[in-house]
Write an enzyme that holds these catalytic residues in place. Structure first.
Site, PDB file in Angstrom:
ATOM      1  N   TYR A   1      47.218  32.728  92.921  1.00  0.00           N
ATOM      2  CA  TYR A   1      45.951  32.854  93.946  1.00  0.00           C
ATOM      3  C   TYR A   1      45.325  31.509  93.604  1.00  0.00           C
ATOM      4  CZ  TYR A   1      41.470  34.130  95.578  1.00  0.00           C
ATOM      5  OH  TYR A   1      40.175  34.151  96.379  1.00  0.00           O
TER       6      TYR A   1
ATOM      7  N   LYS B   1      44.745  28.345  96.385  1.00  0.00           N
ATOM      8  CA  LYS B   1      43.355  28.104  96.890  1.00  0.00           C
ATOM      9  C   LYS B   1      43.018  26.672  96.834  1.00  0.00           C
ATOM     10  CE  LYS B   1      40.768  30.567  98.783  1.00  0.00           C
ATOM     11  NZ  LYS B   1      40.502  30.822 100.096  1.00  0.00           N
TER      12      LYS B   1
ATOM     13  N   ALA C   1      42.193  34.591 104.079  1.00  0.00           N
ATOM     14  CA  ALA C   1      42.816  34.180 102.818  1.00  0.00           C
ATOM     15  C   ALA C   1      43.791  35.411 102.408  1.00  0.00           C
ATOM     16  CB  ALA C   1      41.882  33.812 101.746  1.00  0.00           C
TER      17      ALA C   1
ATOM     18  N   THR D   1      43.906  37.327  99.439  1.00  0.00           N
ATOM     19  CA  THR D   1      43.037  37.638  98.151  1.00  0.00           C
ATOM     20  C   THR D   1      43.533  38.826  97.151  1.00  0.00           C
ATOM     21  OG1 THR D   1      41.737  39.306  99.554  1.00  0.00           O
ATOM     22  CG2 THR D   1      40.939  37.010  99.550  1.00  0.00           C
TER      23      THR D   1
END
Length: 300
Positions: A135, A139, A72, A74
């Site tokens: 973010y 996600k 990912a 992050t």
């Protein structure tokens, strides 16, 4: 004798390393195939498509093949930079979407950032997400790619949301605080954001328990789970506990609590994002440890 196979994406991260260690401690019951970003460019859709095709072709030689996606983007504040959006979208949204198109079961790691943090009580799996940062939004897109996929039954994929992840290795808040404290520096830490610090090794243990259950049943018992260590605290509380546990020689009077307003960031953080973990206990008999106990365990 054939057996299960685990494709691990994000193998060099703190959770990927934890899963690798946990499986090794269990005697490597499955064939583990780890990928780092250097071995597979997760943002290259063609490379990912080719890799997925190979995994599917090789799957006939195993009882089952599962993909555990820990990869990912992050860096939450950097994600707000328009120059990073392409990679952000590729890793957090497009990669899970590509994995969803395969005929393999997927375990996708997600985040408390899909919630806005305004509820004031622990978030359950059925609560409606409302991400406030880029973010969190990407996600959530990754979650939906798996949860809403029209071909596979929901139980064929599992999204695990976690939060405030740290490990005795890698880049994380706990290690950063300890490094600065070792240097004797005064620290100012936010005291009005509340969550549940979660050790990557404890999450890895839970994931390996779920994989073992899948090995026996060939299905997931749900499509969405929350996992976090028990208990809630602020970032200041976590810094205080980590330093007091690992560096008792540090003068804790140098550690000062501050408000979010005093520490502005590019991305908006959820003010209260504690995750309820009743479902993982009910379905898998997994009881997350207390976050304070995991801090002490990391010394051992």
């Amino acid at each position: 004798m054939s057996r299960g196979r685990v494709i691990l994406l994000g193998a060099s991260g703190q959770l990927g390393r934890s899963i690798t260690r946990e499986l090794a401690e269990r005697g490597n019951p499955y064939e583990l195939v780890p990928y780092t970003h250097e071995q597979l460019d997760y943002s290259d859709t063609l490379a990912v498509a080719n890799a997925v095709q190979i995994w599917e072709e090789q799957a006939v030689a195993y009882d089952w093949t599962m993909v555990v996606n820990c990869a990912a983007f992050t860096q939450v504040d950097l994600a707000e930079d328009a120059a990073q959006y392409r990679e952000l979208l590729a890793l957090n949204a497009l990669l899970p979407a590509q994995l969803a198109e395969s005929h393999l079961p997927i375990v996708q790691i997600s985040t408390d950032y899909v919630f806005d943090g305004k509820q004031g009580t622990p978030y359950r799996e059925e609560d409606i997400p409302h991400p406030q940062s880029l973010y969190g939004r990407t996600k959530r897109q990754g979650e939906l790619a798996l949860l809403m996929h029209p071909v596979h039954p929901a139980e064929q994929h599992l999204v695990i949301r976690t939060q405030w992840l740290w490990a005795p290795w890698g880049h994380n808040f706990v290690r950063t605080m300890l490094r600065l404290a070792r240097e004797g520096k005064p620290l100012r830490v936010v005291n009005d954001q509340i969550g549940s610090p979660t050790s990557a090794p404890s999450l890895a243990r839970a994931i390996c328990d779920i994989i073992a259950c899948y090995d026996a049943e060939r299905t997931f018992r749900t499509s969405l789970l929350h996992y976090a260590n028990r208990g809630a605290c602020s970032w200041y509380d976590l810094a205080y506990a980590a330093i007091a546990t690992h560096l008792p020689e540090y003068d804790l009077s140098q550690l000062t609590p501050i408000s979010t307003a005093e520490y502005p960031t590019a991305a908006e953080r959820p003010a209260y994002s504690v995750l309820a973990t009743d479902r993982v206990t009910q379905l898998y008999d997994i009881i997350p440890p207390r976050w304070q106990d995991e801090l002490k365990r990391s010394i051992e």
